[in-house]
Scaffold this active site. Structure first.
Site, PDB file in Angstrom:
ATOM      1  N   THR A 255      -2.707   1.049  -4.537  1.00 16.00           N
ATOM      2  CA  THR A 255      -3.139   2.186  -3.740  1.00 16.00           C
ATOM      3  C   THR A 255      -4.516   2.701  -4.137  1.00 16.00           C
ATOM      4  OG1 THR A 255      -2.522   4.423  -3.003  1.00 16.00           O
ATOM      5  CG2 THR A 255      -1.823   3.800  -5.218  1.00 16.00           C
ATOM      6  N   ASN A 256      -5.378   2.874  -3.137  1.00 19.65           N
ATOM      7  CA  ASN A 256      -6.655   3.557  -3.324  1.00 19.65           C
ATOM      8  C   ASN A 256      -6.364   5.054  -3.334  1.00 19.65           C
ATOM      9  OD1 ASN A 256      -8.056   1.122  -3.127  1.00 19.65           O
ATOM     10  ND2 ASN A 256      -8.680   1.450  -1.003  1.00 19.65           N
ATOM     11  N   GLN A 257      -6.842   5.748  -4.349  1.00 22.57           N
ATOM     12  CA  GLN A 257      -6.640   7.199  -4.442  1.00 22.57           C
ATOM     13  C   GLN A 257      -7.964   7.877  -4.788  1.00 22.57           C
ATOM     14  OE1 GLN A 257      -3.887   9.005  -3.634  1.00 22.57           O
ATOM     15  NE2 GLN A 257      -2.954   7.093  -2.965  1.00 22.57           N
ATOM     16  N   SER A 258      -8.920   7.799  -3.853  1.00 19.77           N
ATOM     17  CA  SER A 258     -10.251   8.373  -4.098  1.00 19.77           C
ATOM     18  C   SER A 258     -10.213   9.892  -4.209  1.00 19.77           C
ATOM     19  CB  SER A 258     -11.232   7.958  -3.006  1.00 19.77           C
ATOM     20  OG  SER A 258     -10.926   8.586  -1.780  1.00 19.77           O
TER      21      SER A 258
ATOM     22  N   HIS B 293     -11.272   5.610  -7.962  1.00 23.33           N
ATOM     23  CA  HIS B 293     -12.712   5.724  -7.766  1.00 23.33           C
ATOM     24  C   HIS B 293     -13.111   6.206  -6.373  1.00 23.33           C
ATOM     25  CE1 HIS B 293     -12.168   2.550 -10.912  1.00 23.33           C
ATOM     26  NE2 HIS B 293     -12.860   3.474 -11.552  1.00 23.33           N
TER      27      HIS B 293
ATOM     28  N   ASP C 274       0.885  -1.153   0.000  1.00 16.48           N
ATOM     29  CA  ASP C 274       0.000   0.000   0.000  1.00 16.48           C
ATOM     30  C   ASP C 274       0.931   1.212   0.000  1.00 16.48           C
ATOM     31  OD1 ASP C 274      -2.367   1.600   0.367  1.00 16.48           O
ATOM     32  OD2 ASP C 274      -1.835   1.754   2.488  1.00 16.48           O
TER      33      ASP C 274
ATOM     34  N   CYS D 277     -12.001  -2.500  -7.983  1.00 18.14           N
ATOM     35  CA  CYS D 277     -10.563  -2.333  -7.723  1.00 18.14           C
ATOM     36  C   CYS D 277     -10.265  -1.707  -6.359  1.00 18.14           C
ATOM     37  CB  CYS D 277      -9.893  -1.525  -8.834  1.00 18.14           C
ATOM     38  SG  CYS D 277     -10.580   0.087  -9.199  1.00 18.14           S
TER      39      CYS D 277
ATOM     40  N   ASP E  35       0.089   5.023   0.925  1.00 18.69           N
ATOM     41  CA  ASP E  35      -0.068   5.973   2.025  1.00 18.69           C
ATOM     42  C   ASP E  35      -0.119   5.235   3.363  1.00 18.69           C
ATOM     43  OD1 ASP E  35      -0.218   7.966   0.082  1.00 18.69           O
ATOM     44  OD2 ASP E  35      -2.406   7.910   0.006  1.00 18.69           O
TER      45      ASP E  35
ATOM     46  N   ASP F   8      -1.648  -0.647   6.043  1.00 21.27           N
ATOM     47  CA  ASP F   8      -1.898  -0.052   7.358  1.00 21.27           C
ATOM     48  C   ASP F   8      -3.383  -0.010   7.686  1.00 21.27           C
ATOM     49  OD1 ASP F   8      -2.474   1.990   5.468  1.00 21.27           O
ATOM     50  OD2 ASP F   8      -2.084   3.545   6.953  1.00 21.27           O
TER      51      ASP F   8
ATOM     52  N   LYS G 248      -9.681  -1.383  -2.698  1.00 19.48           N
ATOM     53  CA  LYS G 248      -9.518  -2.299  -1.573  1.00 19.48           C
ATOM     54  C   LYS G 248     -10.590  -1.997  -0.531  1.00 19.48           C
ATOM     55  CE  LYS G 248      -5.365  -0.755  -1.364  1.00 19.48           C
ATOM     56  NZ  LYS G 248      -4.079  -0.338  -0.829  1.00 19.48           N
TER      57      LYS G 248
END
Length: 180
Positions: A50-53, A91, A6, A99, A8, A127, A101
């Site tokens: 990485t999630n980047q909403s 998203h 991950d 996609c 961040d 984390d 997480k």
């Protein structure tokens, strides 16, 4: 062997609910760049999931995220390593994409990129609970770091445990244990 990270809270400093909206705000956690390079030099493939909403929320652009990843890659290369792949979910949580997480879409994207029949035997460091749940759902070994939101996640595991989660102080300590 593959290690999925991950971003961040694992690679760079992060506080829950905050967004890294510019390269000036992006600060690596001490030892994380060297740890990634060490993994790479030891023959491990390294991917970031990485999630980047914040992209969907309009806080920053995909180009800004890509710029941070280019900067990160440059720092790792300066240490003699490389990140082999970046998988990004842009998203909003309300979009119900496959996609973001804890869904496994980013991990399946990484699996496809490397042409792997499965991800079993790989590790994923995160984390958050969503990182750990995605890893478990994709048959990846989940590792919880104490950096970023890791302390709060660890406390939540006391009341709602997840089987098979390893604990580590940070990315550097995981690499030290893995490589000896």
């Amino acid at each position: 062997m593959l290690v999925i990270l991950d971003r961040d809270g694992v690679i760079n400093a992060y506080e829950e609910g905050q967004y890294v909206c510019s390269l000036a705000e992006w600060q690596p956690i001490p030892g994380s760049i060297e740890a990634i390079a060490r993994l790479s030099r030891a023959g491990y493939r390294v991917a970031v999931a990485t999630n980047q909403s914040g992209i969907a929320r309009g806080y920053f652009s995909r180009a800004m995220v890509d710029g941070i990843h280019e900067h990160l890659q440059g720092l790792v290369q300066e240490q003699g390593g490389r990140i082999d792949y970046f998988a990004v979910c842009p998203h909003h949580p309300d979009e119900q994409c496959s996609c973001r997480k804890p869904e496994t879409g980013l991990l399946r994207e990484i699996q496809q990129h490397f042409g792997l029949s499965s991800l079993s035997g790989s590790w994923m460091l995160g984390d958050s609970r969503s990182d750990l749940e995605a890893a478990l759902a994709a048959s990846v070994k989940p590792v919880l770091v104490a950096t970023g939101g890791g302390q709060a996640t660890r406390a939540s595991l006391d009341s709602e445990p997840l089987e098979g989660v390893e604990l580590t102080d940070n990315l550097a300590s995981f690499v030290e244990t893995l490589l000896g």
